[in-house]
Design a protein around this motif. Structure first.
Motif, PDB file in Angstrom:
ATOM      1  N   TYR A 298       0.738  -1.345   0.083  1.00  0.00           N
ATOM      2  CA  TYR A 298      -0.127   0.064   0.012  1.00  0.00           C
ATOM      3  C   TYR A 298       0.785   1.273  -0.037  1.00  0.00           C
ATOM      4  N   GLY A 299       0.262   2.549  -0.654  1.00  0.00           N
ATOM      5  CA  GLY A 299       1.393   3.809  -0.155  1.00  0.00           C
ATOM      6  C   GLY A 299       0.793   4.662  -1.736  1.00  0.00           C
ATOM      7  N   PRO A 300       1.768   5.064  -1.498  1.00  0.00           N
ATOM      8  CA  PRO A 300       1.321   6.768  -2.801  1.00  0.00           C
ATOM      9  C   PRO A 300       1.067   5.704  -4.007  1.00  0.00           C
ATOM     10  N   ASN A 301      -0.106   5.948  -4.670  1.00  0.00           N
ATOM     11  CA  ASN A 301      -0.006   6.120  -6.197  1.00  0.00           C
ATOM     12  C   ASN A 301      -0.552   4.031  -6.098  1.00  0.00           C
TER      13      ASN A 301
ATOM     14  N   VAL B 250      12.936 -15.146  -3.409  1.00  0.00           N
ATOM     15  CA  VAL B 250      13.208 -14.065  -2.213  1.00  0.00           C
ATOM     16  C   VAL B 250      11.166 -13.472  -1.003  1.00  0.00           C
ATOM     17  N   ASN B 251      10.976 -13.382  -0.027  1.00  0.00           N
ATOM     18  CA  ASN B 251      10.233 -12.693   0.165  1.00  0.00           C
ATOM     19  C   ASN B 251       9.906 -11.983   0.609  1.00  0.00           C
ATOM     20  N   VAL B 252       9.495 -11.112   0.636  1.00  0.00           N
ATOM     21  CA  VAL B 252       9.519  -9.531   1.172  1.00  0.00           C
ATOM     22  C   VAL B 252       8.550  -8.270   1.703  1.00  0.00           C
ATOM     23  N   GLY B 253       8.972  -8.472   3.270  1.00  0.00           N
ATOM     24  CA  GLY B 253       7.199  -8.503   4.106  1.00  0.00           C
ATOM     25  C   GLY B 253       7.798  -7.796   5.835  1.00  0.00           C
ATOM     26  N   THR B 254       6.887  -7.543   6.447  1.00  0.00           N
ATOM     27  CA  THR B 254       7.466  -7.328   7.351  1.00  0.00           C
ATOM     28  C   THR B 254       7.142  -7.850   8.718  1.00  0.00           C
ATOM     29  N   GLY B 255       7.018  -9.333   8.739  1.00  0.00           N
ATOM     30  CA  GLY B 255       7.091 -10.457   9.439  1.00  0.00           C
ATOM     31  C   GLY B 255       5.813 -10.758   9.920  1.00  0.00           C
ATOM     32  N   SER B 256       5.027  -9.553  10.359  1.00  0.00           N
ATOM     33  CA  SER B 256       3.361  -9.094  11.254  1.00  0.00           C
ATOM     34  C   SER B 256       2.374  -9.068  10.362  1.00  0.00           C
TER      35      SER B 256
ATOM     36  N   LEU C 254       2.647   0.058  10.806  1.00  0.00           N
ATOM     37  CA  LEU C 254       1.936   0.140  10.144  1.00  0.00           C
ATOM     38  C   LEU C 254       1.199   1.054  10.801  1.00  0.00           C
ATOM     39  N   PRO C 255       0.523   2.209  11.469  1.00  0.00           N
ATOM     40  CA  PRO C 255      -0.015   3.273  11.599  1.00  0.00           C
ATOM     41  C   PRO C 255       0.312   5.233  11.285  1.00  0.00           C
ATOM     42  N   GLU C 256       2.066   3.824  10.916  1.00  0.00           N
ATOM     43  CA  GLU C 256       2.983   5.787  10.027  1.00  0.00           C
ATOM     44  C   GLU C 256       2.401   5.342   8.645  1.00  0.00           C
ATOM     45  N   GLY C 257       3.022   4.180   8.382  1.00  0.00           N
ATOM     46  CA  GLY C 257       2.032   3.965   6.880  1.00  0.00           C
ATOM     47  C   GLY C 257       0.709   4.379   6.566  1.00  0.00           C
TER      48      GLY C 257
ATOM     49  N   HIS D 167       4.507  -0.390   3.481  1.00  0.00           N
ATOM     50  CA  HIS D 167       4.719  -0.125   3.036  1.00  0.00           C
ATOM     51  C   HIS D 167       5.445   0.104   1.296  1.00  0.00           C
ATOM     52  N   ALA D 168       4.625   0.622   0.600  1.00  0.00           N
ATOM     53  CA  ALA D 168       6.269   0.159  -1.036  1.00  0.00           C
ATOM     54  C   ALA D 168       6.998   0.585  -0.698  1.00  0.00           C
ATOM     55  N   ASP D 169       7.226   1.932  -0.400  1.00  0.00           N
ATOM     56  CA  ASP D 169       8.872   2.675   0.042  1.00  0.00           C
ATOM     57  C   ASP D 169       9.805   1.756   0.724  1.00  0.00           C
TER      58      ASP D 169
END
Length: 327
Positions: A182-185, A249-255, A307-310, A228-230
């Motif tokens: 998620y994020g801009p654009n 390779v998995n790319v995530g936050t882990g939560s 997540l709150p900041e994103g 977040h996309a950034d």
């Protein structure tokens, strides 16, 4: 392109900031974030084309463009994407168009000798009931989620093409499988949006119209991981300079959080004080989709945007664009 060319071996190393760097899909959610990250990292010869300028489904056009641009590096972030409704309604489009985009770009990249390429897939490649958190080796171990199986098959084919290039030509191309972004654009249209932007639009419009209730699809119980996309963009650049292996390779936050929890957070962020109802006649999709990011962390990278900041950044971006992003 010939099959008898010599294999070329490379080891991960810092990328040349002055080399031509093509970001396919540079105006989309993931691609625009990659573009921002590369600009911030000092890359000076970024190349991008909007779909109105270059149709990546057109093989001849892609070959012509790549022969002229001759990029040294490529991030393949272009894809036809959508949520449950779009994927389940138009499976032929999602399969055919993504296969053409991927094959055209990678074949052309191989012909012009692109040194490093990152193919972006999706966490939907994994079986519907994969063990959580989902490891990279869960691929092809079970049945896919039927609401987006066509899209998933296209992305799995992309992984195979990268692996085939590595085996046949020795190039250090890699595949990265992002979690829900998620994020801009992002796509906020009613038909094409994923769950998080769809919820942002729904609750924001409820506030604007004065609606007292909002109805969401499903039960709200499935769990999803959001990145977040950034953060994704930062991970991609890190992987290009630090990872060289055949396995994706998995790319995530882990939560992860439940859909109900993310809906409540968005409602609060946009100021919606009414009631939320859940239409359980609509599909939930996969019960849980949390990626195991051990491999990514072992390479030396972790997500930094919580997540709150994103959400705050994304909602601010969406509300500042008005009707231009509502589709």
């Amino acid at each position: 392109m010939t099959d008898d060319r010599d294999k070329v071996e490379f080891a991960p190393a810092a990328l040349d900031r002055t080399a031509p760097f093509y970001v396919a899909g540079h105006s989309g959610l993931a691609g625009s974030a990659v573009w921002r990250a590369l600009e911030g990292a000092g890359f000076t010869r970024l190349v991008g084309r909007r779909s109105s300028e270059l149709d990546l489904r057109d093989r001849d056009a892609v070959l012509t463009f790549m022969r002229e641009a001759r990029p040294r590096y490529v991030v393949l972030a272009a894809a036809k994407v959508g949520g449950i409704l779009a994927n389940s309604t138009y499976p032929v489009d999602f399969l055919s168009e993504n296969l053409r985009i991927q094959t055209n770009v990678m074949d052309a990249a191989l012909e012009v000798g692109v040194e490093r390429l990152v193919f972006l897939g999706s966490s939907c490649i994994y079986p519907k009931f994969a063990e959580q958190p989902i490891r990279e080796d869960s691929l092809l171990t079970g049945l896919l989620e039927p609401t987006n199986d066509a899209y998933a098959i296209a992305k799995i084919a992309g992984i195979m093409q990268v692996q085939a290039v590595r085996r046949q030509y020795g190039l250090p191309w890699i595949s990265a499988m992002p979690t829900n972004l998620y994020g801009p654009n992002d796509n906020f249209s009613p038909m094409g949006s994923h769950v998080l932007p769809a919820l942002i639009r729904r609750y924001d419009e409820a506030v604007r119209s004065g609606a007292e209730t909002v109805t969401n699809w499903g039960s709200g119980n499935p769990r999803r991981e959001f990145m977040h996309a950034d953060d994704l963009a930062a991970a991609i650049l890190h992987l290009m300079e630090h990872y060289d292996g055949p396995e994706h390779v998995n790319v995530g936050t882990g939560s992860d959080v439940t859909i109900r929890e993310i809906a409540e957070a968005i409602a609060a962020a946009v100021g919606f004080t009414g009631a939320t109802e859940w239409d359980t006649s609509k599909p939930d999709g996969t019960p849980q989709k949390l990626l195991d990011v051990t491999k990514l962390r072992q390479s030396g990278w972790e997500a930094t945007i919580d997540l709150p900041e994103g959400l705050r950044r994304t909602i601010d971006w969406y509300q500042s664009r008005g009707e231009a992003v509502r589709g």
